[in-house]
Motif scaffolding. Structure first.
Motif, mmCIF file in Angstrom:
data_model
loop_
_atom_site.group_PDB
_atom_site.id
_atom_site.type_symbol
_atom_site.label_atom_id
_atom_site.label_comp_id
_atom_site.label_asym_id
_atom_site.label_seq_id
_atom_site.Cartn_x
_atom_site.Cartn_y
_atom_site.Cartn_z
ATOM 1 N N GLN A 43 0.816 -1.207 0.000
ATOM 2 C CA GLN A 43 0.000 0.000 0.000
ATOM 3 C C GLN A 43 0.857 1.268 0.000
ATOM 4 O O GLN A 43 0.507 2.264 -0.613
ATOM 5 N N GLY A 44 2.000 1.241 0.679
ATOM 6 C CA GLY A 44 2.868 2.407 0.723
ATOM 7 C C GLY A 44 3.423 2.811 -0.625
ATOM 8 O O GLY A 44 3.697 3.981 -0.866
ATOM 9 N N ASP A 45 3.599 1.853 -1.521
ATOM 10 C CA ASP A 45 4.065 2.167 -2.869
ATOM 11 C C ASP A 45 2.919 2.617 -3.764
ATOM 12 O O ASP A 45 3.021 3.616 -4.467
ATOM 13 N N PHE A 46 1.853 1.876 -3.722
ATOM 14 C CA PHE A 46 0.782 2.130 -4.685
ATOM 15 C C PHE A 46 0.066 3.442 -4.419
ATOM 16 O O PHE A 46 -0.365 4.120 -5.334
ATOM 17 N N GLU A 50 4.501 10.828 -2.144
ATOM 18 C CA GLU A 50 5.817 11.414 -2.398
ATOM 19 C C GLU A 50 6.126 11.454 -3.889
ATOM 20 O O GLU A 50 6.524 12.483 -4.426
ATOM 21 N N ASP A 51 5.975 10.325 -4.529
ATOM 22 C CA ASP A 51 6.356 10.220 -5.934
ATOM 23 C C ASP A 51 5.473 9.166 -6.603
ATOM 24 O O ASP A 51 5.414 8.018 -6.148
ATOM 25 N N TRP A 52 4.812 9.540 -7.671
ATOM 26 C CA TRP A 52 3.903 8.603 -8.329
ATOM 27 C C TRP A 52 4.646 7.437 -8.975
ATOM 28 O O TRP A 52 4.062 6.378 -9.224
ATOM 29 N N THR A 53 5.946 7.582 -9.219
ATOM 30 C CA THR A 53 6.695 6.482 -9.825
ATOM 31 C C THR A 53 6.919 5.333 -8.852
ATOM 32 O O THR A 53 7.329 4.250 -9.278
ATOM 33 N N GLY A 58 8.196 0.333 -7.149
ATOM 34 C CA GLY A 58 7.968 -0.502 -5.973
ATOM 35 C C GLY A 58 9.129 -0.549 -5.005
ATOM 36 O O GLY A 58 9.578 -1.619 -4.608
ATOM 37 N N VAL A 59 9.636 0.614 -4.605
ATOM 38 C CA VAL A 59 10.780 0.666 -3.695
ATOM 39 C C VAL A 59 10.455 -0.012 -2.361
ATOM 40 O O VAL A 59 11.213 -0.842 -1.871
#
Length: 65
Positions: A43-46, A50-53, A58-59
């Motif tokens: 969820q933190g990535d999707f 901060e950054d849509w990329t 998927g950092v």
């Protein structure tokens, strides 16, 4: 029935129609592909503000796995 010149579509018209159909298919399929892609992310990535990329790279997903 014979395919005569009067009933046949011109080549530019056929190319245009195929282009419209392919564009529509890509636009219609995008939400489904985006949902499928997001199902493999945390969820933190999707939903990153901060950054849509982050939704693409998927950092946080890589760090968690």
């Amino acid at each position: 029935m014979a395919d005569n010149i009067a009933t046949r579509r011109s080549m530019p018209l056929r190319l245009f129609l195929w282009g419209v159909v392919l564009l529509w298919l890509m636009l219609a399929a995008f939400p489904f592909l985006w949902t499928l892609w997001g199902s493999f992310k945390v969820q933190g990535d999707f939903f990153s503000r901060e950054d849509w990329t982050n939704a693409l790279t998927g950092v946080r997903t890589l760090a968690e796995t």
